[in-house]
Motif scaffolding. Structure first.
Motif, PDB file in Angstrom:
ATOM      1  N   VAL A  24     -48.821 -24.822  23.447  1.00  0.00           N
ATOM      2  CA  VAL A  24     -47.457 -25.300  23.497  1.00  0.00           C
ATOM      3  C   VAL A  24     -46.920 -25.213  24.877  1.00  0.00           C
ATOM      4  N   ALA A  25     -47.274 -26.008  25.757  1.00  0.00           N
ATOM      5  CA  ALA A  25     -46.745 -25.810  27.095  1.00  0.00           C
ATOM      6  C   ALA A  25     -45.591 -26.712  27.364  1.00  0.00           C
ATOM      7  N   GLU A 185     -51.921 -29.578  28.117  1.00  0.00           N
ATOM      8  CA  GLU A 185     -51.800 -30.899  27.526  1.00  0.00           C
ATOM      9  C   GLU A 185     -50.666 -31.621  28.246  1.00  0.00           C
ATOM     10  N   VAL A 186     -50.953 -32.760  28.827  1.00  0.00           N
ATOM     11  CA  VAL A 186     -49.919 -33.532  29.511  1.00  0.00           C
ATOM     12  C   VAL A 186     -49.572 -34.719  28.618  1.00  0.00           C
ATOM     13  N   ILE A 187     -48.390 -34.654  28.028  1.00  0.00           N
ATOM     14  CA  ILE A 187     -47.972 -35.657  27.061  1.00  0.00           C
ATOM     15  C   ILE A 187     -47.077 -36.683  27.740  1.00  0.00           C
ATOM     16  N   LYS A 188     -47.480 -37.920  27.708  1.00  0.00           N
ATOM     17  CA  LYS A 188     -46.767 -38.968  28.432  1.00  0.00           C
ATOM     18  C   LYS A 188     -46.239 -40.031  27.490  1.00  0.00           C
ATOM     19  N   THR A 189     -44.979 -40.401  27.696  1.00  0.00           N
ATOM     20  CA  THR A 189     -44.407 -41.558  27.012  1.00  0.00           C
ATOM     21  C   THR A 189     -44.333 -42.700  28.011  1.00  0.00           C
ATOM     22  N   ASN A 213     -54.913 -35.185  28.849  1.00  0.00           N
ATOM     23  CA  ASN A 213     -53.874 -36.175  28.573  1.00  0.00           C
ATOM     24  C   ASN A 213     -53.830 -36.547  27.099  1.00  0.00           C
ATOM     25  N   CYS A 214     -52.631 -36.810  26.605  1.00  0.00           N
ATOM     26  CA  CYS A 214     -52.464 -37.222  25.210  1.00  0.00           C
ATOM     27  C   CYS A 214     -51.166 -38.003  25.069  1.00  0.00           C
ATOM     28  N   ASN A 215     -51.132 -38.946  24.160  1.00  0.00           N
ATOM     29  CA  ASN A 215     -49.898 -39.662  23.858  1.00  0.00           C
ATOM     30  C   ASN A 215     -48.960 -38.782  23.039  1.00  0.00           C
ATOM     31  N   ASP A 216     -47.726 -39.229  22.879  1.00  0.00           N
ATOM     32  CA  ASP A 216     -46.706 -38.461  22.158  1.00  0.00           C
ATOM     33  C   ASP A 216     -46.893 -38.627  20.653  1.00  0.00           C
ATOM     34  N   THR A 217     -47.948 -38.001  20.139  1.00  0.00           N
ATOM     35  CA  THR A 217     -48.300 -38.072  18.727  1.00  0.00           C
ATOM     36  C   THR A 217     -48.087 -36.699  18.091  1.00  0.00           C
ATOM     37  N   ILE A 221     -52.836 -32.782  20.848  1.00  0.00           N
ATOM     38  CA  ILE A 221     -54.264 -32.605  20.539  1.00  0.00           C
ATOM     39  C   ILE A 221     -54.501 -31.300  19.775  1.00  0.00           C
ATOM     40  N   VAL A 222     -54.159 -30.196  20.397  1.00  0.00           N
ATOM     41  CA  VAL A 222     -54.521 -28.886  19.835  1.00  0.00           C
ATOM     42  C   VAL A 222     -53.848 -28.642  18.495  1.00  0.00           C
ATOM     43  N   ASN A 223     -52.541 -28.811  18.434  1.00  0.00           N
ATOM     44  CA  ASN A 223     -51.842 -28.523  17.179  1.00  0.00           C
ATOM     45  C   ASN A 223     -52.161 -29.519  16.083  1.00  0.00           C
TER      46      ASN A 223
END
Length: 323
Positions: A24-25, A185-189, A213-217, A221-223
């Motif tokens: 949860v960063a 986790e770098v979440i980008k919109t 990197n991950c989208n705003d889903t 990823i982890v959770n």
């Protein structure tokens, strides 16, 4: 996870596990273009997560401002950091109490506390919130901060499950967007500026972390993988398939996990787990999320009963296990 652990020198520290375990960063809320390197970080929430992140940032040379609702909360945050640093210092300098004290003092020199949120952000380059997992409360906080922070200050959330875009709706248009920083986790919109991403990656590098990197889903990823795993363990208990102790032992010895799913849920906080499950369920029921199923987010009777009884896990002294 905030890169395998929050501190290179203390993988077993409480703050390390707390801040790393749910990955949860800092999921970003800012499209503002930074004017220079990030030097001052303000943390909102002095619990295990906030204190853990504050400790790592201060240990790596950042100036840190830790803010919470009252001095009791900020004092508790300092106590969490003190306890963790004592373990780190003892491991680093087992034969020298003076060197241990020097290490602890050097970190605390970079940490100040306040209960005034407006004051907390006046000099901040980066703001990370680590407060309760409640969309309205997070929105209200960021709306307040948006009026008081500098134009180029980057906003980030430590949410483990809420949508970054929905949290950012309380901010001015110039401030909106979403990455995140954790494992990292770098979440980008679509609204996140490249400059914001670069500033966060620089912070990650200086904290000696590894970004993905991950989208705003939902759950990122982890959770997205970890939370259903914990909830399935709870369902196994409800069905009488196995006891909490046997489930956790099986996953630790059979899968090599450092914690079983139910000990992990206790560590995260059963109220936080319940917030996550409720939030996901509401989205599915409202037709706002097609990637999750009703079966996946169905209410856990055991979880609900424990939360209603005040058995929130490690922080309350009892959850699926007693502490």
């Amino acid at each position: 996870m905030l890169v395998r652990n929050l501190s290179r020198t203390s993988p077993n520290a409480v703050t390390t596990i707390a801040a790393a375990r749910l990955a949860v960063a800092s999921r970003h809320l800012s499209t503002a273009k930074p004017t220079g390197p990030i030097q001052t970080i303000t943390l909102f929430g002095a619990g295990l997560m906030g204190a853990g992140i504050a400790q790592v940032a201060a240990h790596n040379g950042f100036q840190v401002i830790l803010c919470d609702v009252n001095t009791k909360a900020t004092d508790n945050g300092r106590a969490i950091i003190q306890k963790s640093l004592a373990r780190i210092a003892k491991k680093a300098h087992p034969e020298s109490s003076s060197d241990q004290e020097a290490l602890i003092s050097s970190v605390f020199e970079n940490i100040s506390t306040t209960t005034d949120p407006a004051e907390a952000v006046t000099s901040a380059d980066l703001v990370v919130e680590a407060i309760v997992e409640n969309l309205k409360i997070k929105r209200d906080l960021f709306a307040l901060l948006d009026r008081n922070a500098r134009e180029k200050c980057i906003f980030a959330s430590n949410t483990s499950s809420l949508s970054i875009r929905e949290i950012a709706e309380s901010c001015s248009k110039e401030r909106r967007s979403s990455p995140q920083m954790k494992l990292v986790e770098v979440i980008k919109t679509p609204e996140t500026s490249d400059e914001t991403i670069e500033s966060l990656l620089d912070v990650c590098k200086r904290l000696k972390k590894s970004p993905v990197n991950c989208n705003d889903t939902p759950g990122f990823i982890v959770n997205r993988l970890l939370v259903p795993y914990m909830f399935e363990a709870m369902k196994m208990v409800e069905r009488g398939d196995a006891t909490p102790a046997d489930i956790d032992t099986a996953m630790k010895l059979g899968a090599g996990y450092p914690m079983g799913p139910l000990e992990l849920a206790d560590f995260v906080g059963l109220d936080t787990c319940n917030h996550i499950l409720s939030g996901w369920r509401e989205k599915v029921e409202n037709g706002e999320e097609n990637a999750l199923t009703l079966e996946m987010v169905a209410e856990s009777k055991t979880l609900t009963e424990l939360v209603e009884a005040g058995k929130l896990g490690r922080k309350s002294g009892e959850g699926f296990f007693k502490y």
